[in-house]
Write an enzyme that holds these catalytic residues in place. Sequence first.
Site, PDB file in Angstrom:
ATOM      1  N   ASP A 118       0.821  -1.212   0.000  1.00 26.09           N
ATOM      2  CA  ASP A 118       0.000   0.000   0.000  1.00 26.09           C
ATOM      3  C   ASP A 118       0.862   1.272   0.000  1.00 26.09           C
ATOM      4  OD1 ASP A 118      -2.098  -1.878   0.390  1.00 26.09           O
ATOM      5  OD2 ASP A 118      -1.820  -1.746   2.548  1.00 26.09           O
TER       6      ASP A 118
ATOM      7  N   ASN B  94     -17.692  -7.079  -1.053  1.00 24.50           N
ATOM      8  CA  ASN B  94     -16.730  -6.855   0.028  1.00 24.50           C
ATOM      9  C   ASN B  94     -16.487  -5.368   0.236  1.00 24.50           C
ATOM     10  OD1 ASN B  94     -15.865  -9.642  -1.339  1.00 24.50           O
ATOM     11  ND2 ASN B  94     -15.434  -9.724   0.859  1.00 24.50           N
TER      12      ASN B  94
ATOM     13  N   GLU C 286     -11.067  -1.128  -4.098  1.00 28.86           N
ATOM     14  CA  GLU C 286     -10.390  -0.522  -2.952  1.00 28.86           C
ATOM     15  C   GLU C 286      -9.152   0.226  -3.440  1.00 28.86           C
ATOM     16  OE1 GLU C 286      -9.301  -3.841  -0.453  1.00 28.86           O
ATOM     17  OE2 GLU C 286      -7.547  -4.352  -1.696  1.00 28.86           O
TER      18      GLU C 286
ATOM     19  N   HIS D 109      -3.009  -1.130  -5.466  1.00 35.57           N
ATOM     20  CA  HIS D 109      -2.941  -0.154  -4.363  1.00 35.57           C
ATOM     21  C   HIS D 109      -1.776   0.812  -4.544  1.00 35.57           C
ATOM     22  CE1 HIS D 109      -4.545   0.745  -0.210  1.00 35.57           C
ATOM     23  NE2 HIS D 109      -3.758   1.750  -0.571  1.00 35.57           N
TER      24      HIS D 109
ATOM     25  N   ARG E 193       4.768  -8.069  -0.326  1.00 36.80           N
ATOM     26  CA  ARG E 193       4.220  -7.112  -1.281  1.00 36.80           C
ATOM     27  C   ARG E 193       5.157  -5.911  -1.261  1.00 36.80           C
ATOM     28  NH1 ARG E 193      -1.965  -6.332   0.202  1.00 36.80           N
ATOM     29  NH2 ARG E 193      -1.122  -6.438   2.317  1.00 36.80           N
TER      30      ARG E 193
END
Length: 314
Positions: A21, A160, A197, A261, A296
């Site tokens: 992120d 979601n 998202e 993201h 990530r």
Amino acid sequence: MNITDITDEDEKKPLVRQTADPYVYFHKDGYYYFTYSCPEYDRIEIRRAWSVKGLEEARPLTVWRKHADGPMSWHIWAPELHYIDSKWYLYFAAGRAEDPWWIRTWVLENTSQDPFCGEWVEKGMLVPEWDSFMLDTTVFENKGKHFAVWAQKSPEKTENSCLYLAEMSSPYELKFPVTLLSRPEFDWECRGFKVNEGAAVLKRNGKIFITYSASATDATYCMGLLYADENSDLTKAQSWTKLKKPVLVTDEAAGIFGPGHNSFTTSRDGKTDYLVYHARPYAEVDLAFALYDPNRHAWVKKIKYDEKGFPVFQ
């Protein structure tokens, strides 16, 4: 080319490892500021450097730690650092130790002109129009107004998370009603989970572009795109158009899996826009534990524009 610029070779390897992120912001003081989800999900760190490349070696500073219990005590996710009206703000998602998936958005404020100094004060929850799972809040300014975009479970709870937008009455307050920007509807948005998202905003060529992430956090994770005219009423759903195909997906040949993201920043001279996003260097991940896989990494890519002024990420 300046040695601080991102090269084609830089795009082939992670920028900073284990920083999901990623959010990078180039401030008027000349620093690139960087914040991200720490692998332990227990704190908020910020870094700064004189170049995007320099963020890899920049020493992190922990500016806030999770509570022992209650709100803001678990799953400290996706912080973003913003400078609004001469103050610094951190927006982040957090759950409860006793209810880890009770995720909501929270705000910290720092009145120091140097975010590495001063005190980070908890301003409370960014209260939505209805109470449900909420995360990945970003904010931006357009035509003198500030707006927030975030992911939240809809009142119908059929997905979601969907993407919503609202004007802000202050850096920690939303104006109602909110606008539904996007809900998972295409196959590439619904693999594993029905997810929209991780919104990020890019203002270029007379348009407001919003990238977002879709599907589960494995190799199916990918990026979609919404856009609106910068002179339109951004709080009207009809002002926004959603592309039917993703704009960034797994690149097996390059060894980049599940890109998403992201945030946006620029070269020091402002002539080149950069996409900073996270991805894994491998495809194999257990979906049940994907969020707890620390690998990530943050990657960076130069953005090109097509003849219509739209960003090209592939």
